[in-house]
Design a protein around this motif. Structure first.
Motif, PDB file in Angstrom:
ATOM      1  N   GLY A 201       0.720  -1.155   0.030  1.00  0.00           N
ATOM      2  CA  GLY A 201      -0.013  -0.131  -0.182  1.00  0.00           C
ATOM      3  C   GLY A 201       0.740   1.405  -0.056  1.00  0.00           C
ATOM      4  O   GLY A 201       0.171   2.567   0.059  1.00  0.00           O
ATOM      5  N   GLY A 202       2.380   1.122   0.104  1.00  0.00           N
ATOM      6  CA  GLY A 202       3.120   2.331   0.139  1.00  0.00           C
ATOM      7  C   GLY A 202       3.239   3.154   1.455  1.00  0.00           C
ATOM      8  O   GLY A 202       2.954   2.763   2.610  1.00  0.00           O
ATOM      9  N   VAL A 203       3.372   4.263   1.223  1.00  0.00           N
ATOM     10  CA  VAL A 203       3.979   5.050   2.579  1.00  0.00           C
ATOM     11  C   VAL A 203       2.622   6.217   2.639  1.00  0.00           C
ATOM     12  O   VAL A 203       2.233   6.940   1.506  1.00  0.00           O
ATOM     13  N   TYR A 204       1.763   6.196   3.955  1.00  0.00           N
ATOM     14  CA  TYR A 204       0.923   7.271   4.123  1.00  0.00           C
ATOM     15  C   TYR A 204       1.343   8.161   5.049  1.00  0.00           C
ATOM     16  O   TYR A 204       2.319   7.914   5.737  1.00  0.00           O
ATOM     17  N   VAL A 205       1.277   9.586   4.771  1.00  0.00           N
ATOM     18  CA  VAL A 205       1.437  10.677   5.635  1.00  0.00           C
ATOM     19  C   VAL A 205       0.494  11.225   6.248  1.00  0.00           C
ATOM     20  O   VAL A 205      -0.593  11.548   5.513  1.00  0.00           O
ATOM     21  N   PHE A 206       0.169  11.242   7.542  1.00  0.00           N
ATOM     22  CA  PHE A 206      -0.825  12.012   8.300  1.00  0.00           C
ATOM     23  C   PHE A 206      -0.200  13.343   9.122  1.00  0.00           C
ATOM     24  O   PHE A 206       0.739  13.337   9.518  1.00  0.00           O
ATOM     25  N   SER A 207      -1.363  14.140   9.383  1.00  0.00           N
ATOM     26  CA  SER A 207      -1.210  15.315  10.226  1.00  0.00           C
ATOM     27  C   SER A 207      -2.085  14.597  11.369  1.00  0.00           C
ATOM     28  O   SER A 207      -3.335  14.049  11.298  1.00  0.00           O
ATOM     29  N   TYR A 208      -1.613  15.158  12.559  1.00  0.00           N
ATOM     30  CA  TYR A 208      -2.487  14.741  13.697  1.00  0.00           C
ATOM     31  C   TYR A 208      -2.298  15.918  14.804  1.00  0.00           C
ATOM     32  O   TYR A 208      -1.120  16.417  15.028  1.00  0.00           O
ATOM     33  N   THR A 209      -3.356  16.279  15.543  1.00  0.00           N
ATOM     34  CA  THR A 209      -3.412  17.031  16.511  1.00  0.00           C
ATOM     35  C   THR A 209      -3.964  16.363  17.650  1.00  0.00           C
ATOM     36  O   THR A 209      -5.118  15.553  17.432  1.00  0.00           O
TER      37      THR A 209
END
Length: 210
Positions: A201-209
């Protein structure tokens, strides 16, 4: 030194399938999979040398904190050692119902990715007598974890990525989840983003607060 042109400095052979490595000073602590664990002296990068090796269950994760190193040793739980000049001193072990794939330590608390048995929190304020603090079922196979502040991020196989509030380590609570493609295996968080490796599925990048 030049990230555009990396070059090999040195190498040391291992017959084991190396799955994780942590550097602390001039020592590299290595999870050797089905073999066990190894420590290498890397003071001279051109000629690294092995200083210790121990056959164990199946070491997939390693973490260094508070002058100690912690091994995620599969079916045999988590092991704690104190490094020395040569062989490290074995301090203790805590077993869990699951298969410990990873360990992350913050202060006096160790967090264990306990496979199909979810996340475990362990009091390691006395490293000679670790004890279970809390646990939470994440509904999947927990493979890899990373703690940033009061949030733990878990790579959970087909369950994707899960955020867990660990502000009270004795009472971890799932607070967010995102489904991903294929097998979520590795996770890392910095001050801006959360990164997840999800096999095909590859690389996921998330923003998180928080």
């Amino acid at each position: 030194s030049d990230p555009r042109a990396p070059r090999l400095l040195g190498r040391v052979a291992s017959s084991w399938f190396l799955s994780a490595i942590v550097l602390d000073g001039v020592r590299a602590y290595v999870a050797g999979g089905l073999g066990g664990a190894e420590i290498f002296d890397v003071a001279v990068p051109e000629s690294p040398s092995r200083v210790w090796r121990r056959e164990l269950s199946e070491v997939r994760g390693v973490h260094v904190e508070n002058g100690l190193f912690y091994l995620a040793d599969g079916r045999d739980g988590m092991r704690i050692y104190r490094p020395g000049e040569g062989a490290p001193e074995y301090l203790s072990r805590i077993d869990t119902p699951g298969w410990v794939d990873d360990v992350f330590v913050v202060g006096g608390t160790a967090y264990l990715a306990d496979g199909g048995n979810g996340l475990k929190t362990i009091d390691v304020s006395d490293p000679s007598a670790p004890r279970l603090l809390g646990e939470v079922d994440l509904g999947g196979l927990v493979r890899n974890i990373h703690v940033r502040g009061k949030t733990l991020f878990a790579a959970c196989h087909t369950g994707g990525i899960v955020a867990v509030d660990v502000s009270e380590p004795a009472h971890p609570v799932e607070v967010a989840r995102h489904a991903t493609v294929d097998d979520a295996r590795g996770v890392w968080a910095d001050e801006r983003f959360v990164y997840l490796g999800s096999a095909s599925g590859g690389v996921y990048v998330f923003s998180y607060t928080d």
